[in-house]
Design an enzyme around this catalytic site. Structure first.
Site, PDB file in Angstrom:
ATOM      1  N   ASN A 166      26.065  31.240  32.220  1.00  0.00           N
ATOM      2  CA  ASN A 166      25.987  31.550  33.655  1.00  0.00           C
ATOM      3  C   ASN A 166      26.132  33.047  33.939  1.00  0.00           C
ATOM      4  OD1 ASN A 166      25.507  30.482  36.220  1.00  0.00           O
ATOM      5  ND2 ASN A 166      27.674  30.537  36.745  1.00  0.00           N
TER       6      ASN A 166
ATOM      7  N   ASN B 188      41.887  44.111  42.278  1.00  0.00           N
ATOM      8  CA  ASN B 188      42.216  42.737  42.698  1.00  0.00           C
ATOM      9  C   ASN B 188      41.878  42.498  44.170  1.00  0.00           C
ATOM     10  OD1 ASN B 188      43.978  43.612  40.341  1.00  0.00           O
ATOM     11  ND2 ASN B 188      44.243  41.392  40.356  1.00  0.00           N
TER      12      ASN B 188
ATOM     13  N   ASP C  54      48.705  38.490  30.146  1.00  0.00           N
ATOM     14  CA  ASP C  54      48.906  39.351  31.323  1.00  0.00           C
ATOM     15  C   ASP C  54      49.183  40.791  30.893  1.00  0.00           C
ATOM     16  OD1 ASP C  54      48.486  37.671  33.445  1.00  0.00           O
ATOM     17  OD2 ASP C  54      50.587  37.080  33.642  1.00  0.00           O
TER      18      ASP C  54
ATOM     19  N   TYR D 225      35.546  35.024  29.778  1.00  0.00           N
ATOM     20  CA  TYR D 225      35.174  35.591  31.089  1.00  0.00           C
ATOM     21  C   TYR D 225      35.163  37.119  31.024  1.00  0.00           C
ATOM     22  CZ  TYR D 225      35.567  37.411  35.792  1.00  0.00           C
ATOM     23  OH  TYR D 225      35.370  38.171  36.924  1.00  0.00           O
TER      24      TYR D 225
ATOM     25  N   ASP E  81      22.328  31.054  46.321  1.00  0.00           N
ATOM     26  CA  ASP E  81      23.612  30.487  45.879  1.00  0.00           C
ATOM     27  C   ASP E  81      23.365  29.017  45.559  1.00  0.00           C
ATOM     28  OD1 ASP E  81      26.829  31.555  46.650  1.00  0.00           O
ATOM     29  OD2 ASP E  81      26.464  29.543  45.860  1.00  0.00           O
TER      30      ASP E  81
ATOM     31  N   VAL F 106      56.581  32.940  39.262  1.00  0.00           N
ATOM     32  CA  VAL F 106      56.422  34.368  38.955  1.00  0.00           C
ATOM     33  C   VAL F 106      56.546  34.492  37.438  1.00  0.00           C
ATOM     34  CG1 VAL F 106      57.434  36.666  39.243  1.00  0.00           C
ATOM     35  CG2 VAL F 106      57.372  35.079  41.185  1.00  0.00           C
TER      36      VAL F 106
ATOM     37  N   LEU G 250      25.864  26.861  45.511  1.00  0.00           N
ATOM     38  CA  LEU G 250      27.005  26.194  46.148  1.00  0.00           C
ATOM     39  C   LEU G 250      27.992  25.608  45.130  1.00  0.00           C
ATOM     40  CD1 LEU G 250      25.202  24.395  49.151  1.00  0.00           C
ATOM     41  CD2 LEU G 250      26.242  26.661  49.092  1.00  0.00           C
TER      42      LEU G 250
ATOM     43  N   SER H 294      34.640  44.220  36.438  1.00  0.00           N
ATOM     44  CA  SER H 294      36.057  43.969  36.695  1.00  0.00           C
ATOM     45  C   SER H 294      36.931  44.954  35.920  1.00  0.00           C
ATOM     46  CB  SER H 294      36.373  42.540  36.243  1.00  0.00           C
ATOM     47  OG  SER H 294      37.755  42.353  36.170  1.00  0.00           O
TER      48      SER H 294
ATOM     49  N   PHE I 199      26.459  38.948  42.533  1.00  0.00           N
ATOM     50  CA  PHE I 199      27.822  38.406  42.487  1.00  0.00           C
ATOM     51  C   PHE I 199      27.898  37.096  41.712  1.00  0.00           C
ATOM     52  CE2 PHE I 199      27.845  40.742  46.585  1.00  0.00           C
ATOM     53  CZ  PHE I 199      28.968  41.532  46.401  1.00  0.00           C
TER      54      PHE I 199
ATOM     55  N   ILE J 129      33.519  37.391  47.757  1.00  0.00           N
ATOM     56  CA  ILE J 129      33.169  38.803  47.951  1.00  0.00           C
ATOM     57  C   ILE J 129      31.744  38.916  48.499  1.00  0.00           C
ATOM     58  CG2 ILE J 129      33.106  41.084  46.864  1.00  0.00           C
ATOM     59  CD1 ILE J 129      34.880  39.853  44.602  1.00  0.00           C
TER      60      ILE J 129
ATOM     61  N   LYS K 247      31.939  40.276  31.288  1.00  0.00           N
ATOM     62  CA  LYS K 247      31.843  41.503  32.095  1.00  0.00           C
ATOM     63  C   LYS K 247      31.538  42.707  31.199  1.00  0.00           C
ATOM     64  CE  LYS K 247      32.337  39.430  35.933  1.00  0.00           C
ATOM     65  NZ  LYS K 247      31.141  39.203  36.749  1.00  0.00           N
TER      66      LYS K 247
HETATM   67  N1  LIG Z   1      37.506  37.618  42.902  1.00  0.00           N
HETATM   68  C1  LIG Z   1      37.962  38.426  41.969  1.00  0.00           C
HETATM   69  O1  LIG Z   1      39.169  38.557  41.789  1.00  0.00           O
HETATM   70  C2  LIG Z   1      36.999  39.228  41.105  1.00  0.00           C
HETATM   71  C3  LIG Z   1      37.480  40.321  40.363  1.00  0.00           C
HETATM   72  C4  LIG Z   1      36.580  41.040  39.568  1.00  0.00           C
HETATM   73  C5  LIG Z   1      35.243  40.653  39.507  1.00  0.00           C
HETATM   74  N2  LIG Z   1      34.815  39.587  40.227  1.00  0.00           N
HETATM   75  C6  LIG Z   1      33.406  39.201  40.135  1.00  0.00           C
HETATM   76  O2  LIG Z   1      32.830  39.290  41.422  1.00  0.00           O
HETATM   77  C7  LIG Z   1      31.803  38.314  41.590  1.00  0.00           C
HETATM   78  C8  LIG Z   1      32.070  37.516  42.836  1.00  0.00           C
HETATM   79  O3  LIG Z   1      33.366  36.937  42.762  1.00  0.00           O
HETATM   80  P1  LIG Z   1      33.933  35.989  43.912  1.00  0.00           P
HETATM   81  O4  LIG Z   1      35.400  36.081  43.859  1.00  0.00           O
HETATM   82  O5  LIG Z   1      33.229  36.237  45.190  1.00  0.00           O
HETATM   83  O6  LIG Z   1      33.500  34.575  43.308  1.00  0.00           O
HETATM   84  P2  LIG Z   1      32.964  33.270  44.059  1.00  0.00           P
HETATM   85  O7  LIG Z   1      33.068  32.139  43.085  1.00  0.00           O
HETATM   86  O8  LIG Z   1      33.639  33.109  45.371  1.00  0.00           O
HETATM   87  O9  LIG Z   1      31.431  33.630  44.310  1.00  0.00           O
HETATM   88  C9  LIG Z   1      30.426  33.447  43.345  1.00  0.00           C
HETATM   89  C10 LIG Z   1      29.281  32.689  44.026  1.00  0.00           C
HETATM   90  O10 LIG Z   1      28.216  32.540  43.085  1.00  0.00           O
HETATM   91  C11 LIG Z   1      27.699  31.221  43.184  1.00  0.00           C
HETATM   92  N3  LIG Z   1      27.119  30.925  41.856  1.00  0.00           N
HETATM   93  C12 LIG Z   1      27.759  30.854  40.664  1.00  0.00           C
HETATM   94  N4  LIG Z   1      26.891  30.570  39.672  1.00  0.00           N
HETATM   95  C13 LIG Z   1      25.656  30.474  40.252  1.00  0.00           C
HETATM   96  C14 LIG Z   1      24.351  30.197  39.759  1.00  0.00           C
HETATM   97  N5  LIG Z   1      24.123  29.926  38.462  1.00  0.00           N
HETATM   98  N6  LIG Z   1      23.315  30.183  40.635  1.00  0.00           N
HETATM   99  C15 LIG Z   1      23.525  30.443  41.955  1.00  0.00           C
HETATM  100  N7  LIG Z   1      24.735  30.704  42.478  1.00  0.00           N
HETATM  101  C16 LIG Z   1      25.789  30.714  41.636  1.00  0.00           C
HETATM  102  C17 LIG Z   1      28.892  30.353  43.569  1.00  0.00           C
HETATM  103  O11 LIG Z   1      28.516  29.167  44.229  1.00  0.00           O
HETATM  104  C18 LIG Z   1      29.667  31.292  44.495  1.00  0.00           C
HETATM  105  O12 LIG Z   1      29.265  31.141  45.843  1.00  0.00           O
HETATM  106  C19 LIG Z   1      31.803  37.507  40.297  1.00  0.00           C
HETATM  107  O13 LIG Z   1      30.827  38.029  39.441  1.00  0.00           O
HETATM  108  C20 LIG Z   1      33.184  37.754  39.735  1.00  0.00           C
HETATM  109  O14 LIG Z   1      33.218  37.602  38.335  1.00  0.00           O
HETATM  110  C21 LIG Z   1      35.655  38.878  41.026  1.00  0.00           C
END
Ligand SMILES: NC(=O)c1ccc[n+]([C@@H]2O[C@H](COP(=O)([O-])OP(=O)(O)OC[C@H]3O[C@@H](n4cnc5c(N)ncnc54)[C@H](O)[C@@H]3O)[C@@H](O)[C@H]2O)c1
Length: 338
Positions: free
Chosen positions: A100, A180, A299, A150, A31, A218, A33, A125, A81, A12, A154
Protein backbone atom coordinates in the site's frame (compact mmCIF):
# COMPACT_ATOMS: atom_id res chain seq x y z
CA UNK A 1 -5.48 24.68 -11.07
CA UNK A 2 -6.40 21.05 -10.44
CA UNK A 3 -4.65 19.17 -7.61
CA UNK A 4 -5.00 15.46 -6.84
CA UNK A 5 -5.07 14.73 -3.12
CA UNK A 6 -4.75 11.01 -2.43
CA UNK A 7 -6.14 10.00 0.95
CA UNK A 8 -7.86 13.38 0.98
CA UNK A 9 -10.65 12.24 3.32
CA UNK A 10 -8.18 11.17 6.02
CA UNK A 11 -6.96 13.21 8.98
CA UNK A 12 -4.21 15.35 7.42
CA UNK A 13 -5.58 15.08 3.88
CA UNK A 14 -8.98 16.57 4.73
CA UNK A 15 -7.43 19.59 6.47
CA UNK A 16 -5.16 20.10 3.46
CA UNK A 17 -8.09 19.94 1.03
CA UNK A 18 -9.69 22.77 3.02
CA UNK A 19 -6.55 24.93 2.82
CA UNK A 20 -6.14 24.22 -0.91
CA UNK A 21 -9.74 25.16 -1.63
CA UNK A 22 -9.38 28.29 0.50
CA UNK A 23 -6.53 29.28 -1.82
CA UNK A 24 -8.65 28.70 -4.92
CA UNK A 25 -7.27 25.33 -6.07
CA UNK A 26 -9.64 22.82 -7.66
CA UNK A 27 -9.23 19.60 -5.69
CA UNK A 28 -9.83 16.00 -6.76
CA UNK A 29 -9.77 13.55 -3.88
CA UNK A 30 -9.07 9.84 -4.36
CA UNK A 31 -9.75 7.72 -1.28
CA UNK A 32 -10.86 4.11 -0.81
CA UNK A 33 -12.45 4.92 2.58
CA UNK A 34 -10.30 2.25 4.25
CA UNK A 35 -9.59 4.70 7.09
CA UNK A 36 -12.04 7.54 6.47
CA UNK A 37 -15.73 8.32 6.34
CA UNK A 38 -17.59 9.65 3.31
CA UNK A 39 -19.12 12.27 5.66
CA UNK A 40 -15.79 14.11 5.63
CA UNK A 41 -16.86 15.49 2.23
CA UNK A 42 -19.76 17.26 3.97
CA UNK A 43 -17.38 18.66 6.58
CA UNK A 44 -15.08 20.07 3.89
CA UNK A 45 -18.05 21.56 2.03
CA UNK A 46 -19.45 23.10 5.21
CA UNK A 47 -16.14 24.86 5.88
CA UNK A 48 -15.21 25.99 2.37
CA UNK A 49 -18.59 26.18 0.62
CA UNK A 50 -17.20 23.86 -2.02
CA UNK A 51 -17.33 20.09 -2.43
CA UNK A 52 -14.14 18.62 -3.88
CA UNK A 53 -14.44 16.20 -6.80
CA UNK A 54 -14.36 12.73 -5.25
CA UNK A 55 -13.33 9.44 -6.83
CA UNK A 56 -13.64 6.38 -4.62
CA UNK A 57 -11.18 3.66 -5.57
CA UNK A 58 -8.20 1.74 -4.28
CA UNK A 59 -4.93 3.15 -5.57
CA UNK A 60 -3.42 -0.35 -5.49
CA UNK A 61 -5.52 -0.91 -8.64
CA UNK A 62 -2.94 0.13 -11.25
CA UNK A 63 -5.33 0.22 -14.26
CA UNK A 64 -7.59 2.55 -12.27
CA UNK A 65 -4.65 4.82 -11.48
CA UNK A 66 -3.78 4.95 -15.20
CA UNK A 67 -7.41 5.62 -16.15
CA UNK A 68 -7.57 8.40 -13.54
CA UNK A 69 -4.63 10.28 -15.05
CA UNK A 70 -6.08 9.90 -18.56
CA UNK A 71 -9.39 11.33 -17.38
CA UNK A 72 -7.77 14.11 -15.33
CA UNK A 73 -4.91 14.94 -17.69
CA UNK A 74 -5.00 18.52 -16.39
CA UNK A 75 -3.81 17.60 -12.88
CA UNK A 76 -1.05 20.14 -12.09
CA UNK A 77 0.10 18.64 -8.81
CA UNK A 78 -0.31 15.62 -6.55
CA UNK A 79 -0.26 15.57 -2.75
CA UNK A 80 0.08 11.95 -1.71
CA UNK A 81 -1.31 11.12 1.75
CA UNK A 82 -2.87 7.71 1.05
CA UNK A 83 -1.05 5.07 3.07
CA UNK A 84 -1.48 2.65 5.94
CA UNK A 85 -0.06 4.16 9.12
CA UNK A 86 -0.40 1.85 12.12
CA UNK A 87 3.11 0.99 13.30
CA UNK A 88 2.03 -2.12 15.26
CA UNK A 89 -0.08 -3.48 12.40
CA UNK A 90 2.85 -2.98 10.02
CA UNK A 91 4.91 -5.40 12.14
CA UNK A 92 2.10 -7.99 11.85
CA UNK A 93 1.37 -7.38 8.16
CA UNK A 94 4.55 -6.07 6.50
CA UNK A 95 3.50 -6.95 2.96
CA UNK A 96 0.26 -5.02 3.28
CA UNK A 97 2.34 -1.98 4.22
CA UNK A 98 4.90 -2.44 1.45
CA UNK A 99 2.14 -2.93 -1.12
CA UNK A 100 0.00 0.00 0.00
CA UNK A 101 2.71 2.51 0.89
CA UNK A 102 5.26 1.67 -1.81
CA UNK A 103 3.27 -0.04 -4.61
CA UNK A 104 0.88 2.90 -4.83
CA UNK A 105 3.77 5.38 -4.76
CA UNK A 106 5.37 3.61 -7.73
CA UNK A 107 2.10 3.63 -9.71
CA UNK A 108 1.65 7.36 -9.11
CA UNK A 109 5.24 8.18 -10.10
CA UNK A 110 4.93 6.03 -13.24
CA UNK A 111 2.01 8.20 -14.32
CA UNK A 112 3.77 11.43 -13.37
CA UNK A 113 6.90 10.59 -15.36
CA UNK A 114 4.68 10.52 -18.48
CA UNK A 115 3.71 14.16 -17.94
CA UNK A 116 5.60 17.12 -19.32
CA UNK A 117 5.62 18.74 -15.93
CA UNK A 118 4.73 17.03 -12.68
CA UNK A 119 4.70 18.30 -9.10
CA UNK A 120 4.58 15.84 -6.23
CA UNK A 121 4.35 16.22 -2.45
CA UNK A 122 5.00 13.16 -0.27
CA UNK A 123 3.93 12.52 3.34
CA UNK A 124 7.04 11.39 5.14
CA UNK A 125 7.75 11.26 8.84
CA UNK A 126 10.27 12.15 11.52
CA UNK A 127 10.46 8.41 12.21
CA UNK A 128 13.17 8.37 9.51
CA UNK A 129 15.54 9.99 12.04
CA UNK A 130 15.03 7.38 14.79
CA UNK A 131 16.78 8.61 17.96
CA UNK A 132 18.72 11.49 16.46
CA UNK A 133 22.16 12.20 17.90
CA UNK A 134 21.55 15.95 18.00
CA UNK A 135 18.49 18.00 18.93
CA UNK A 136 16.68 19.83 17.48
CA UNK A 137 16.69 17.61 14.39
CA UNK A 138 17.71 19.22 11.10
CA UNK A 139 17.05 17.76 7.65
CA UNK A 140 20.75 16.84 7.49
CA UNK A 141 20.53 14.44 10.43
CA UNK A 142 21.28 10.91 9.25
CA UNK A 143 18.42 8.54 8.47
CA UNK A 144 18.61 5.69 10.99
CA UNK A 145 17.60 2.04 10.43
CA UNK A 146 13.80 1.86 10.60
CA UNK A 147 12.18 0.40 13.72
CA UNK A 148 9.15 -0.96 11.85
CA UNK A 149 7.96 -1.86 8.34
CA UNK A 150 5.84 1.33 8.45
CA UNK A 151 8.91 3.46 9.18
CA UNK A 152 10.78 1.64 6.47
CA UNK A 153 8.09 2.48 3.90
CA UNK A 154 8.76 6.17 4.58
CA UNK A 155 12.52 5.79 4.17
CA UNK A 156 12.26 3.65 1.04
CA UNK A 157 9.47 5.89 -0.25
CA UNK A 158 11.81 8.89 -0.05
CA UNK A 159 14.53 6.92 -1.85
CA UNK A 160 12.12 5.88 -4.62
CA UNK A 161 11.19 9.52 -5.19
CA UNK A 162 14.79 10.75 -5.03
CA UNK A 163 15.96 8.11 -7.52
CA UNK A 164 13.07 8.93 -9.86
CA UNK A 165 13.76 12.67 -9.71
CA UNK A 166 17.45 12.06 -10.46
CA UNK A 167 16.64 10.68 -13.92
CA UNK A 168 13.35 12.49 -14.58
CA UNK A 169 13.81 16.28 -14.60
CA UNK A 170 10.15 16.81 -15.47
CA UNK A 171 9.16 15.44 -12.05
CA UNK A 172 9.66 17.83 -9.15
CA UNK A 173 9.07 16.53 -5.65
CA UNK A 174 9.12 17.56 -2.01
CA UNK A 175 9.12 15.11 0.89
CA UNK A 176 7.63 16.58 4.05
CA UNK A 177 8.78 14.96 7.28
CA UNK A 178 5.98 15.48 9.78
CA UNK A 179 6.62 15.45 13.48
CA UNK A 180 3.45 14.73 15.54
CA UNK A 181 0.24 16.11 14.00
CA UNK A 182 -2.62 16.69 16.45
CA UNK A 183 -5.80 18.73 16.74
CA UNK A 184 -8.75 19.44 14.51
CA UNK A 185 -10.27 22.24 12.44
CA UNK A 186 -11.58 25.11 14.57
CA UNK A 187 -15.01 24.78 12.91
CA UNK A 188 -15.43 21.34 14.49
CA UNK A 189 -16.38 20.02 11.03
CA UNK A 190 -13.35 17.76 10.51
CA UNK A 191 -10.78 16.10 12.76
CA UNK A 192 -9.05 12.82 13.53
CA UNK A 193 -11.21 9.69 13.53
CA UNK A 194 -9.08 6.76 14.63
CA UNK A 195 -10.54 3.31 14.07
CA UNK A 196 -10.39 1.17 17.21
CA UNK A 197 -7.90 1.91 19.98
CA UNK A 198 -5.94 5.07 19.10
CA UNK A 199 -2.23 4.52 18.46
CA UNK A 200 -1.30 8.11 19.20
CA UNK A 201 -1.18 9.97 22.50
CA UNK A 202 -3.58 12.85 21.89
CA UNK A 203 -6.58 10.91 20.52
CA UNK A 204 -6.08 8.41 23.36
CA UNK A 205 -6.13 11.26 25.87
CA UNK A 206 -9.30 12.82 24.46
CA UNK A 207 -11.01 9.42 24.31
CA UNK A 208 -9.99 8.75 27.92
CA UNK A 209 -11.23 12.24 28.80
CA UNK A 210 -14.66 11.54 27.32
CA UNK A 211 -14.87 8.16 29.06
CA UNK A 212 -14.30 5.91 26.06
CA UNK A 213 -11.05 4.54 27.53
CA UNK A 214 -10.60 3.71 31.22
CA UNK A 215 -7.06 4.87 31.67
CA UNK A 216 -4.11 6.26 29.77
CA UNK A 217 -0.88 4.29 30.12
CA UNK A 218 2.23 6.48 30.25
CA UNK A 219 5.03 4.32 28.93
CA UNK A 220 7.95 5.03 31.24
CA UNK A 221 8.84 7.98 33.48
CA UNK A 222 12.50 7.10 33.90
CA UNK A 223 13.81 8.54 30.63
CA UNK A 224 16.62 11.11 30.74
CA UNK A 225 14.25 14.10 30.39
CA UNK A 226 13.17 16.72 32.95
CA UNK A 227 10.07 14.80 34.09
CA UNK A 228 11.22 11.38 32.87
CA UNK A 229 8.66 11.01 30.07
CA UNK A 230 9.33 11.01 26.31
CA UNK A 231 9.42 14.24 24.36
CA UNK A 232 7.81 14.89 20.96
CA UNK A 233 7.04 17.88 18.74
CA UNK A 234 3.24 18.24 18.50
CA UNK A 235 2.06 20.30 15.54
CA UNK A 236 -1.48 21.52 14.89
CA UNK A 237 -2.89 19.77 11.82
CA UNK A 238 -4.08 23.07 10.33
CA UNK A 239 -0.52 24.47 10.51
CA UNK A 240 0.66 21.27 8.86
CA UNK A 241 -1.99 21.56 6.13
CA UNK A 242 -0.92 25.13 5.36
CA UNK A 243 2.67 23.97 4.89
CA UNK A 244 1.49 21.62 2.12
CA UNK A 245 0.01 24.55 0.21
CA UNK A 246 3.30 26.46 0.57
CA UNK A 247 5.32 23.46 -0.64
CA UNK A 248 3.01 22.96 -3.60
CA UNK A 249 3.18 26.63 -4.55
CA UNK A 250 6.97 26.46 -4.40
CA UNK A 251 6.94 23.71 -7.04
CA UNK A 252 4.22 25.29 -9.18
CA UNK A 253 6.12 28.60 -9.20
CA UNK A 254 9.39 26.88 -10.06
CA UNK A 255 11.04 28.23 -6.90
CA UNK A 256 12.47 24.85 -5.94
CA UNK A 257 16.18 24.30 -5.51
CA UNK A 258 16.75 21.05 -7.41
CA UNK A 259 13.89 18.72 -8.25
CA UNK A 260 13.91 16.82 -4.95
CA UNK A 261 13.75 18.59 -1.60
CA UNK A 262 13.06 17.58 2.00
CA UNK A 263 11.56 19.69 4.80
CA UNK A 264 10.86 19.09 8.47
CA UNK A 265 7.41 20.16 9.60
CA UNK A 266 7.12 20.71 13.33
CA UNK A 267 6.87 23.54 15.83
CA UNK A 268 10.48 23.35 16.97
CA UNK A 269 9.38 22.81 20.57
CA UNK A 270 9.40 19.50 22.38
CA UNK A 271 6.68 18.60 24.89
CA UNK A 272 6.82 15.67 27.29
CA UNK A 273 3.96 13.21 27.75
CA UNK A 274 3.34 14.80 31.17
CA UNK A 275 3.19 18.27 29.63
CA UNK A 276 0.63 17.02 27.08
CA UNK A 277 -1.49 15.53 29.89
CA UNK A 278 -1.26 18.83 31.81
CA UNK A 279 -2.27 20.72 28.67
CA UNK A 280 -5.35 18.51 28.35
CA UNK A 281 -6.25 19.05 32.01
CA UNK A 282 -5.87 22.82 31.57
CA UNK A 283 -8.05 23.17 28.49
CA UNK A 284 -10.70 20.62 29.50
CA UNK A 285 -10.87 21.59 33.17
CA UNK A 286 -10.86 17.93 34.16
CA UNK A 287 -8.38 15.45 35.60
CA UNK A 288 -7.14 12.67 33.37
CA UNK A 289 -6.97 9.12 34.69
CA UNK A 290 -3.47 7.91 33.83
CA UNK A 291 -0.97 5.42 35.16
CA UNK A 292 2.77 5.18 34.62
CA UNK A 293 3.73 1.74 33.29
CA UNK A 294 6.95 0.28 31.87
CA UNK A 295 8.74 1.62 28.81
CA UNK A 296 7.40 0.61 25.39
CA UNK A 297 9.70 -1.08 22.89
CA UNK A 298 10.88 1.14 20.06
CA UNK A 299 10.09 4.53 21.66
CA UNK A 300 12.78 7.14 21.11
CA UNK A 301 13.49 9.44 24.06
CA UNK A 302 13.23 12.82 22.37
CA UNK A 303 12.38 14.10 18.90
CA UNK A 304 11.71 17.71 17.97
CA UNK A 305 12.34 19.58 14.78
CA UNK A 306 14.72 22.26 13.73
CA UNK A 307 12.26 24.14 11.52
CA UNK A 308 14.69 26.77 10.24
CA UNK A 309 14.64 25.43 6.68
CA UNK A 310 10.84 25.33 6.39
CA UNK A 311 10.58 28.77 8.05
CA UNK A 312 13.12 30.35 5.74
CA UNK A 313 12.60 28.54 2.45
CA UNK A 314 8.86 27.85 2.51
CA UNK A 315 8.03 31.05 4.38
CA UNK A 316 5.96 28.99 6.78
CA UNK A 317 5.86 28.73 10.55
CA UNK A 318 3.63 26.72 12.88
CA UNK A 319 1.47 29.22 14.74
CA UNK A 320 -0.69 27.27 17.19
CA UNK A 321 0.38 26.47 20.73
CA UNK A 322 0.05 23.05 22.32
CA UNK A 323 -2.94 24.28 24.35
CA UNK A 324 -4.68 25.59 21.23
CA UNK A 325 -4.13 22.31 19.39
CA UNK A 326 -5.25 20.33 22.42
CA UNK A 327 -8.36 22.48 22.79
CA UNK A 328 -9.33 21.84 19.16
CA UNK A 329 -8.78 18.08 19.64
CA UNK A 330 -10.96 18.15 22.76
CA UNK A 331 -13.75 20.17 21.09
CA UNK A 332 -13.71 17.68 18.21
CA UNK A 333 -13.86 14.68 20.55
CA UNK A 334 -16.85 16.17 22.36
CA UNK A 335 -18.58 16.84 19.05
CA UNK A 336 -18.05 13.33 17.64
CA UNK A 337 -19.30 11.63 20.79
CA UNK A 338 -22.39 13.82 21.12
N1 LIG B 1 -0.86 11.09 11.46
C1 LIG B 1 0.43 11.03 11.75
O1 LIG B 1 0.80 11.02 12.92
C2 LIG B 1 1.47 10.97 10.64
C3 LIG B 1 2.81 11.25 10.94
C4 LIG B 1 3.75 11.18 9.90
C5 LIG B 1 3.35 10.83 8.62
N2 LIG B 1 2.05 10.56 8.37
C6 LIG B 1 1.66 10.18 7.01
O2 LIG B 1 0.73 11.13 6.53
C7 LIG B 1 -0.20 10.53 5.63
C8 LIG B 1 -1.60 10.83 6.08
O3 LIG B 1 -1.78 10.40 7.42
P1 LIG B 1 -3.17 10.54 8.18
O4 LIG B 1 -2.88 10.60 9.62
O5 LIG B 1 -4.01 11.59 7.55
O6 LIG B 1 -3.78 9.10 7.86
P2 LIG B 1 -5.28 8.67 7.53
O7 LIG B 1 -5.36 7.19 7.68
O8 LIG B 1 -6.24 9.49 8.32
O9 LIG B 1 -5.42 9.07 5.99
C9 LIG B 1 -4.99 8.24 4.94
C10 LIG B 1 -6.15 8.14 3.94
O10 LIG B 1 -5.73 7.35 2.83
C11 LIG B 1 -6.78 6.46 2.48
N3 LIG B 1 -6.11 5.31 1.83
C12 LIG B 1 -5.23 4.44 2.38
N4 LIG B 1 -4.84 3.53 1.47
C13 LIG B 1 -5.48 3.83 0.31
C14 LIG B 1 -5.49 3.26 -1.00
N5 LIG B 1 -4.79 2.15 -1.29
N6 LIG B 1 -6.26 3.83 -1.95
C15 LIG B 1 -7.00 4.95 -1.67
N7 LIG B 1 -7.03 5.53 -0.46
C16 LIG B 1 -6.28 4.97 0.52
C17 LIG B 1 -7.49 6.14 3.78
O11 LIG B 1 -8.83 5.75 3.59
C18 LIG B 1 -7.40 7.48 4.52
O12 LIG B 1 -8.52 8.30 4.24
C19 LIG B 1 0.16 9.05 5.62
O13 LIG B 1 1.00 8.80 4.53
C20 LIG B 1 0.92 8.86 6.92
O14 LIG B 1 1.81 7.78 6.86
C21 LIG B 1 1.10 10.63 9.34
Amino acid sequence: MKILVTGGLGFIGSHTVVELQNKGFEVVVVDNLSNASIDVLDGIENITGKRPIFEEFDLRDKPKVEAFFQKHSDVAGVIHFAASKAVGESVEKPLLYYENNLGVLVYLLQELTKKENANFIFSSSCTVYGQADELPITENAPVKPAESPYGNTKQVGEEIIRDTCKVTPNVKAIALRYFNPIGAHSSGEIGELPLGVPQNLVPFITQAGIGLRDQLSVFGDDYPTADGTCIRDYIHVVDLAKAHVKALQRLLNGENDGNYEVFNLGTGTGSSVMEVIQSFERVSGQKLNYKVVGRREGDVVQAYADTTKANRVLGWKAESTLDEAMMSAWEWEKKVRR
